[in-house]
Design an enzyme around this catalytic site. Structure first.
Site: not given
Length: 375
Positions: A90, A270
Site C-alpha cells: 500500500d 486484503d
C-alpha cells in the site's frame, strides 16, 4: 509487468489470472497482511503450505522500520523477508491519515511526526513511489487520501468527500508520473475514492480511467460506515470497474464481505481480520465462528472444522486450542492463524471453482446456509 486474463464470468463474479514479475495469481484471491514484512505468527514456509499466492506489505511502516536504506541493500522486500512470490504494497496514505492530530495535509503531501521517535517526516505521491520502487513490490498503490467516514463526529459531507477525492485524483496523476520517471517495471494501481456518494465514486473512477492504471482498487470502505452503506457503494462501484483490469477491494473483510465482493466483480482482497482475530481466539469456520476461549470448548474433542484440511484441524482438538488460548501459549496463536488464513484462502479457491463451473449463485446460497448453521 502485469498481464490480466479474464477466464470466466458468472453474473458479476469473475475468474481470472494475473501475471506479475514474481509469479502468477489465480483470482479471486485473498492477500494475507504482512505489515512489517512478516505475516504475524506465520513463516514464509507456512504461507506456502496454505497456498498463499501473494501477500501485502505496508510502505509506511517499512519506511520507518527498518528503513529504505536497509531494504535497498537486499535488492527489495522479497529478498529481505525470504518470500519469492508476489507482494503488493500500500502507499502509506491510510496510515498517515490515521495519525490524526500528528499530521498536516497540504496539496504537496502530508507532514507528520514519526509515531516511533517524533521525527518530522513528509510523505507525498513522489516519496511514496520512490519508497515502493526500493521495495520492488509487484503491485504498487498510488498515494491517496483515504476519505474518512466521520469528520468531527459526524458523517463527511458531499463537499468534504469531493474535496478529498479530487485531491486523491491529482495525487494519482503525480503517482503515475513518478512511477514512470522511476522506470518501475512493476504494476501501479489507482484507488477509487468518494466516500459514501455514488456520484463522487463515478467521478473518481472516470478520472482514474483517463490515467490508465494497470489495475483499480476501491478504497475508503470498512472505515467505520454502516454495513449497508458499504454494500451500497460496493454494489454500485464494483460492476462499473474496467472489465480488462484487476479489481481490488482494500481492507475488507469478513468471509461474508469476501463473498459479496466477488459477487460485485472484485478480484483481490486484503484484511488483518483473519490474523488479528486468530490471536484473539476468534476462529472462522465453514459453519460459523468459534470463540475458542469459551468454556464450552474445554473438553470438546472435535477439530475446529471437520471440513478443513489445515494443520490445526488435522492434528488438534478444540479442547487443546482452548487450553493453549487460556494459558497464553504462542502455539495457540500460531495454530489459530494457520487455520484462519487457510479458511480464507480455501474460501477463495471454492469461489474460483464455482465461477469456473457456472454455479456461483448456488455456492453463495450454500455458503450462507452453512455459516448460519453454527458450529
Amino acid at each position: 509487468m502485469l498481464n490480466f486474463k479474464l477466464l470466466k464470468t458468472d453474473g458479476n463474479a469473475r475468474r481470472g489470472q494475473l501475471t506479475l514479475n514474481h509469479g502468477v495469481i489465480e483470482t479471486p484471491i485473498f492477500m494475507p497482511v504482512g505489515t512489517y514484512g512478516s505475516v504475524k505468527a506465520m513463516s514464509p514456509l507456512e504461507l506456502n503450505e496454505i497456498d498463499a499466492q501473494i501477500i501485502l506489505g505496508n510502505t509506511f511502516h517499512l519506511w520507518l522500520r527498518p528503513g529504505n536504506d536497509i531494504i535497498a541493500k537486499f535488492g527489495g522486500l522479497h529478498e529481505f523477508m525470504g518470500w519469492n512470490k508476489p507482494i503488493l504494497t500500500d502507499s502509506g496514505g491510510f496510515q498517515v491519515f490515521s495519525l490524526g492530530e500528528m499530521r498536516k495535509i497540504t496539496e504537496e503531501g502530508v507532514h507528520f511526526s514519526s509515531p516511533i521517535n517524533g521525527d518530522k517526516l513528509f510523505l507525498s505521491p513522489e516519496v511514496s513511489m520512490q519508497i515502493q520502487r526500493v521495495l520492488n513490490s509487484d503491485i504498487v498503490m498510488q498515494f491517496d487520501e483515504c476519505t474518512p467516514y466521520e469528520i468531527d463526529g459526524r458523517p463527511a459531507t458531499t463537499e468534504e468527500a469531493a474535496k478529498s477525492m479530487r485531491m486523491s485524483l491529482r495525487w494519482a496523476k503525480r503517482s503515475m508520473d513518478e512511477f514512470n520517471r522511476e522506470e518501475n517495471p512493476n504494476a501501479l494501481f489507482g484507488i477509487v475514492q468518494g466516500g459514501m456518494f455514488e456520484n463522487l465514486r463515478d467521478e473518481s473512477l472516470a478520472g482514474l480511467e483517463e490515467l490508465n492504471f494497470h489495475g483499480v482498487a476501491i478504497g475508503g470502505l470498512s472505515v467505520g460506515e454502516p454495513k449497508e452503506d458499504m454494500m451500497r457503494v460496493l454494489e454500485h462501484v464494483g460492476p462499473r470497474l474496467p472489465a480488462n483490469k484487476p479489481h481490488y477491494l482494500m481492507g475488507v473483510g469478513t468471509p461474508e464481505d469476501l463473498v459479496a465482493g466477488v459477487a460485485s466483480g472484485i478480484d483481490m482482497f486484503d484484511c488483518v481480520m483473519p490474523t488479528r482475530n486468530a490471536r484473539n481466539g476468534w476462529l472462522f469456520t465453514r459453519f460459523g465462528d468459534i470463540k475458542i476461549k469459551n468454556a464450552r470448548y474445554k473438553d470438546d474433542k472435535k477439530p475446529l472444522d471437520e471440513s478443513c484440511s489445515c494443520y490445526a484441524c488435522r492434528n488438534f482438538s478444540r479442547a487443546y486450542l482452548h487450553h493453549l488460548h487460556r494459558t497464553g501459549e504462542i502455539l495457540g496463536a500460531r495454530l489459530n492463524t494457520i487455520h484462519n488464513l487457510h479458511y480464507y484462502l480455501d474460501l477463495m479457491r471454492e469461489m474460483r471453482e464455482a465461477i469456473s463451473e457456472g454455479r456461483f449463485q448456488l455456492f453463495v446460497s450454500q455458503f450462507h446456509a452453512d455459516r448460519a448453521r453454527g458450529s
